[in-house]
Design a protein around this motif. Structure first.
Motif, mmCIF file in Angstrom:
data_model
loop_
_atom_site.group_PDB
_atom_site.id
_atom_site.type_symbol
_atom_site.label_atom_id
_atom_site.label_comp_id
_atom_site.label_asym_id
_atom_site.label_seq_id
_atom_site.Cartn_x
_atom_site.Cartn_y
_atom_site.Cartn_z
ATOM 1 N N SER A 135 -8.810 0.697 13.192
ATOM 2 C CA SER A 135 -9.123 2.091 13.540
ATOM 3 C C SER A 135 -9.555 2.816 12.283
ATOM 4 O O SER A 135 -9.068 2.511 11.187
ATOM 5 C CB SER A 135 -7.862 2.750 14.099
ATOM 6 N N ASP A 136 -10.452 3.811 12.428
ATOM 7 C CA ASP A 136 -10.762 4.577 11.210
ATOM 8 C C ASP A 136 -9.980 5.882 11.145
ATOM 9 O O ASP A 136 -10.250 6.746 10.318
ATOM 10 C CB ASP A 136 -12.283 4.765 11.016
ATOM 11 N N SER A 137 -8.996 6.013 12.004
ATOM 12 C CA SER A 137 -8.149 7.212 11.973
ATOM 13 C C SER A 137 -7.272 7.204 10.710
ATOM 14 O O SER A 137 -6.976 6.154 10.155
ATOM 15 C CB SER A 137 -7.252 7.190 13.205
ATOM 16 N N ASP A 138 -6.812 8.399 10.302
ATOM 17 C CA ASP A 138 -5.885 8.443 9.167
ATOM 18 C C ASP A 138 -4.461 8.156 9.610
ATOM 19 O O ASP A 138 -3.558 8.012 8.793
ATOM 20 C CB ASP A 138 -5.947 9.807 8.476
ATOM 21 N N HIS A 139 -4.272 8.094 10.920
ATOM 22 C CA HIS A 139 -2.917 7.866 11.434
ATOM 23 C C HIS A 139 -2.980 6.917 12.620
ATOM 24 O O HIS A 139 -3.483 7.282 13.676
ATOM 25 C CB HIS A 139 -2.298 9.216 11.838
ATOM 26 N N THR A 140 -2.499 5.707 12.446
ATOM 27 C CA THR A 140 -2.492 4.780 13.583
ATOM 28 C C THR A 140 -1.133 4.917 14.306
ATOM 29 O O THR A 140 -0.139 5.258 13.684
ATOM 30 C CB THR A 140 -2.668 3.319 13.116
ATOM 31 N N TRP A 141 -1.100 4.642 15.596
ATOM 32 C CA TRP A 141 0.106 4.943 16.398
ATOM 33 C C TRP A 141 1.329 4.181 15.892
ATOM 34 O O TRP A 141 2.463 4.655 16.005
ATOM 35 C CB TRP A 141 -0.137 4.658 17.885
ATOM 36 N N LEU A 142 1.087 3.009 15.315
ATOM 37 C CA LEU A 142 2.158 2.240 14.689
ATOM 38 C C LEU A 142 1.565 1.759 13.360
ATOM 39 O O LEU A 142 0.357 1.526 13.272
ATOM 40 C CB LEU A 142 2.523 1.050 15.581
ATOM 41 N N LYS A 143 2.424 1.624 12.349
ATOM 42 C CA LYS A 143 1.891 1.268 11.032
ATOM 43 C C LYS A 143 1.163 -0.076 11.034
ATOM 44 O O LYS A 143 1.574 -1.002 11.737
ATOM 45 C CB LYS A 143 3.030 1.211 10.016
ATOM 46 N N VAL A 144 0.135 -0.154 10.226
ATOM 47 C CA VAL A 144 -0.548 -1.428 10.007
ATOM 48 C C VAL A 144 0.287 -2.209 9.000
ATOM 49 O O VAL A 144 0.789 -1.642 8.026
ATOM 50 C CB VAL A 144 -1.962 -1.186 9.436
ATOM 51 N N ASN A 145 0.462 -3.489 9.226
ATOM 52 C CA ASN A 145 1.229 -4.300 8.283
ATOM 53 C C ASN A 145 0.461 -4.368 6.952
ATOM 54 O O ASN A 145 -0.707 -4.764 6.936
ATOM 55 C CB ASN A 145 1.421 -5.714 8.851
ATOM 56 N N PRO A 146 1.101 -3.959 5.844
ATOM 57 C CA PRO A 146 0.377 -3.920 4.560
ATOM 58 C C PRO A 146 -0.159 -5.296 4.128
ATOM 59 O O PRO A 146 -1.044 -5.368 3.276
ATOM 60 C CB PRO A 146 1.409 -3.401 3.560
ATOM 61 N N ASN A 147 0.326 -6.362 4.732
ATOM 62 C CA ASN A 147 -0.174 -7.683 4.324
ATOM 63 C C ASN A 147 -1.568 -8.000 4.888
ATOM 64 O O ASN A 147 -2.057 -9.115 4.742
ATOM 65 C CB ASN A 147 0.829 -8.788 4.684
ATOM 66 N N TYR A 148 -2.226 -6.995 5.495
ATOM 67 C CA TYR A 148 -3.533 -7.276 6.110
ATOM 68 C C TYR A 148 -4.596 -7.664 5.085
ATOM 69 O O TYR A 148 -5.594 -8.283 5.436
ATOM 70 C CB TYR A 148 -4.014 -6.087 6.956
ATOM 71 N N LEU A 149 -4.362 -7.300 3.829
ATOM 72 C CA LEU A 149 -5.366 -7.679 2.823
ATOM 73 C C LEU A 149 -5.441 -9.193 2.675
ATOM 74 O O LEU A 149 -6.492 -9.753 2.374
ATOM 75 C CB LEU A 149 -5.045 -7.014 1.483
ATOM 76 N N SER A 150 -4.321 -9.872 2.892
ATOM 77 C CA SER A 150 -4.382 -11.342 2.819
ATOM 78 C C SER A 150 -4.364 -12.019 4.187
ATOM 79 O O SER A 150 -4.850 -13.135 4.330
ATOM 80 C CB SER A 150 -3.241 -11.879 1.940
ATOM 81 N N ILE A 151 -3.800 -11.357 5.198
ATOM 82 C CA ILE A 151 -3.788 -11.973 6.542
ATOM 83 C C ILE A 151 -4.704 -11.174 7.461
ATOM 84 O O ILE A 151 -4.381 -10.051 7.867
ATOM 85 C CB ILE A 151 -2.362 -12.004 7.124
ATOM 86 N N ASN A 152 -5.843 -11.715 7.772
ATOM 87 C CA ASN A 152 -6.779 -11.042 8.683
ATOM 88 C C ASN A 152 -7.728 -12.089 9.259
ATOM 89 O O ASN A 152 -7.663 -13.263 8.908
ATOM 90 C CB ASN A 152 -7.523 -9.925 7.955
ATOM 91 N N ALA A 153 -8.606 -11.620 10.148
ATOM 92 C CA ALA A 153 -9.432 -12.581 10.894
ATOM 93 C C ALA A 153 -10.608 -13.155 10.100
ATOM 94 O O ALA A 153 -11.327 -14.021 10.594
ATOM 95 C CB ALA A 153 -9.941 -11.933 12.181
ATOM 96 N N GLU A 154 -10.784 -12.677 8.869
ATOM 97 C CA GLU A 154 -11.852 -13.253 8.041
ATOM 98 C C GLU A 154 -11.257 -14.375 7.190
ATOM 99 O O GLU A 154 -10.217 -14.188 6.578
ATOM 100 C CB GLU A 154 -12.422 -12.181 7.104
ATOM 101 N N HIS A 155 -11.907 -15.490 7.091
ATOM 102 C CA HIS A 155 -11.428 -16.623 6.288
ATOM 103 C C HIS A 155 -9.957 -16.899 6.512
ATOM 104 O O HIS A 155 -9.119 -16.587 5.668
ATOM 105 C CB HIS A 155 -11.636 -16.378 4.788
ATOM 106 N N ASN A 156 -9.620 -17.411 7.655
ATOM 107 C CA ASN A 156 -8.208 -17.592 7.961
ATOM 108 C C ASN A 156 -7.973 -19.024 8.422
ATOM 109 O O ASN A 156 -8.490 -19.469 9.446
ATOM 110 C CB ASN A 156 -7.820 -16.566 9.047
ATOM 111 N N ALA A 157 -7.165 -19.757 7.659
ATOM 112 C CA ALA A 157 -6.952 -21.179 7.954
ATOM 113 C C ALA A 157 -6.182 -21.365 9.265
ATOM 114 O O ALA A 157 -6.379 -22.360 9.973
ATOM 115 C CB ALA A 157 -6.177 -21.831 6.807
#
Ligand code: GLC
Ligand code: CA
Length: 557
Positions: free
Chosen positions: A433-455
């Protein structure tokens, strides 16, 4: 031999709409967001989507409290968006299951409002109302979400039953007119082209209401309600009737959230069973005591887990069809449940995936599981959203835990662990989402765990491709499940066999290496979560959390 069916060959992907993709920047996922991401689901290889509730709802339990079964909640979009989702998915060969929540409605549903307004109206018979005992509830049952299962109406001596939250009054299935209303709703959606339903809390629809004070089993003076509202005698008449008047007419796929004891399996999923399949809780709730009070986790072992999986597979496969799953929106992330913290990595994640995706049955993948998403640790209990989490947290504190200890249980078991936004990429809010406030927090580990380059994602794609391949599909889908018992304690291994073609799945569920003797003829590693698997002298050498699928008897393609 099993009869073939399209839904036996399917791979199901569960979407939690609030957290999948936000399209209009309000911080909440929605139907347009899902439409935009259909290509992702297709690329994964899934061909059925189970959509958690999107009906009109005050969202006390994120849509499992329905105020209007015929319309989409504006939070998620419009009725037309839902039609478009069904159509767009259909174009990609993806079928849609909706969530059917008919054990209860929201207290804001028109029926309940009318029942309150006029106790003599027909709607009063749609719910479970009882007189109290001089202003006290009829009994001391605890609702699943904590507190009494009875809510008093104003200052009266009248109560209504809610086995979940007080904003989720239970429907009275004894009332024929209500049952007809329910069948009308189901057929309305099936006529729209829905493939079927995942059916919520359906074991609870028959109640055995008793007055009295039962022996309390907690500091709150209340007792576990399950004994009077789970799989009660007579429930089969309701389930049979529902099936005949709805699903059977449409050849639907149905998967029931119903913990069915072995002796009832035949009625539920046998030849003329009520449902296509049911979810088994035995191995996903291995860490939860029978009372459901997860703030007191059990001590379990890999050996017990193996026994439960084997038992479930053997019991279900002799009668009907299974629905194996690792995760759903009520479970924490599987990796944090099954694997000790220090061993969480892509090997252990893919090992779990391999273990479950190769079981016999239709696999259900929960959004983000295929990315190896993990539990979240929010700073304060106030950052959480889920009613069950608040309840277990306060029960834990009531039982004498410090706030810190209670929060640690939440880190392990809260349902919000798996409800955090989907981690698409490294952009703001993980691309959710590009909102400044998502309804539930995004897990901060998204920088390493996400759908791009994921084994992990690559592994899931490969294993799904195997299930769909001309050469192996038959065995992966329809092959017999044969447990391998004589392994070391922390290895789970089984075979899938069809017409002299064999697949063997071996999971080394431990940080130590080990060797395992193979049945003769197994020499080709088809898929593994490590590079360079080694079979020597009829033995496979397994590294920590290695998962290998080995084949024999297939003619080379
Ligand atoms: C089911 C749902 C869960 C919900 C409950 C009450 O267990 O999966 O999310 O809270 O029913 O509807
Ligand atoms: Ca939105």
């Amino acid at each position: 031999m099993d009869k073939t069916a399209w839904w036996k060959e399917a791979v199901v992907y569960e979407i939690y709409p609030k957290s999948f993709q936000d399209s209009n920047g309000d911080g909440i996922g929605d139907l347009r967001g899902i439409i935009d991401r259909l290509a992702y689901v297709k690329a994964l290889g899934a061909d059925v989507i189970w959509l958690c509730p999107v009906y009109k709802s005050p969202m006390c339990d994120n849509g499992y409290d329905i105020a209007d079964y015929y319309h989409v909640d504006p939070m998620f979009g419009s009725d037309e968006d839902m039609d478009e989702l069904i159509a767009e998915a259909g174009r990609l060969g993806i079928k849609i299951l909706m969530d059917l929540v008919v054990n209860h409605t929201s207290d804001e549903h028109e029926w309940f409002q009318k029942a309150l307004e006029d106790p003599c109206s027909k709607y009063a018979d749609y719910y479970v109302f009882r007189d109290g005992r001089d202003g006290e509830p009829p009994n001391n049952w605890r609702s699943y979400f904590g507190g009494s299962a009875w809510e008093r109406i104003g200052d009266s001596n009248r109560f209504y039953l809610h086995i979940f939250d007080k904003k989720q009054p239970d429907l009275n299935w004894e009332c024929e007119e209500l049952r007809k209303e329910i069948y009308k709703i189901i057929n309305y959606w099936l006529d729209k082209g829905l493939a079927g339903f995942r059916i919520d809390a359906i074991s609870n629809i028959k109640k055995n209401i008793r007055y009295g004070t039962f022996p309390p089993d907690g500091e709150d003076g209340l007792c576990y309600i399950g004994d009077w509202v789970l799989n009660q005698p007579g429930i089969e008449n309701f389930l049979q009737e529902m099936n005949e008047r709805t699903f059977m007419l449409h050849d639907s796929m149905t998967v029931a959230e119903a913990n069915v004891p072995d002796e009832l399996l035949d009625k539920f999923i046998g030849e003329n069973g009520f449902f296509s399949m049911v979810f088994d809780f035995s191995y996903t709730d291995i860490d939860v005591p029978e009372s459901g009070e997860w703030y007191q986790p059990t001590n379990w072992t890999v050996k017990e887990m193996r026994e439960k999986i084997f038992h479930s597979q053997m019991a279900v496969n002799s009668i009907g069809w299974a629905a194996p799953y690792l995760e759903n929106h009520d479970q924490p992330r599987s990796i944090n449940k099954y694997i000790p913290r220090q061993y969480i990595n892509d090997y252990s994640k893919t090992m779990l995936g391999g273990l479950f995706m190769m079981l016999k049955g239709t696999p259900f993948i929960y959004q983000g599981e295929e990315l190896g998403m993990e539990n979240i640790r929010m700073d304060s209990i106030r950052d959480y959203d889920d009613i069950a989490t608040f309840n277990q947290y306060s029960r834990a504190v009531m039982a004498g835990m410090t706030e810190e200890e209670a929060l640690n249980v939440v880190y392990l078991r809260s349902r919000d662990n798996s409800r955090t936004p989907m981690q698409w990429d490294t952009s703001k809010n993980a691309g959710f989402s590009d909102s400044d406030h998502t309804w539930l927090k995004v897990n901060p580990n998204y920088l390493s765990i996400n759908a791009e380059h994921n084994a992990v994602l690559e592994f899931y794609k490969k294993i799904i491709a195997l299930r769909k391949s001309t050469q192996y599909a038959d065995v992966v889908v329809y092959g017999r499940f044969v447990p391998i018992e004589n392994t070391v304690d922390n290895v789970i291994a089984y075979e899938r066999i069809q017409d002299e073609r064999y697949l063997m799945v071996i999971c080394n569920f431990q940080p130590e290496e080990c060797e395992m003797l193979l049945h003769s003829g197994y020499s080709k590693i088809l898929l593994s979560n490590y590079e360079n698997g080694r079979i020597e002298d009829g033995k496979i050498h397994l590294r920590p959390f290695e998962c290998a699928i080995i084949a024999k008897g297939f003619t080379p393609s």
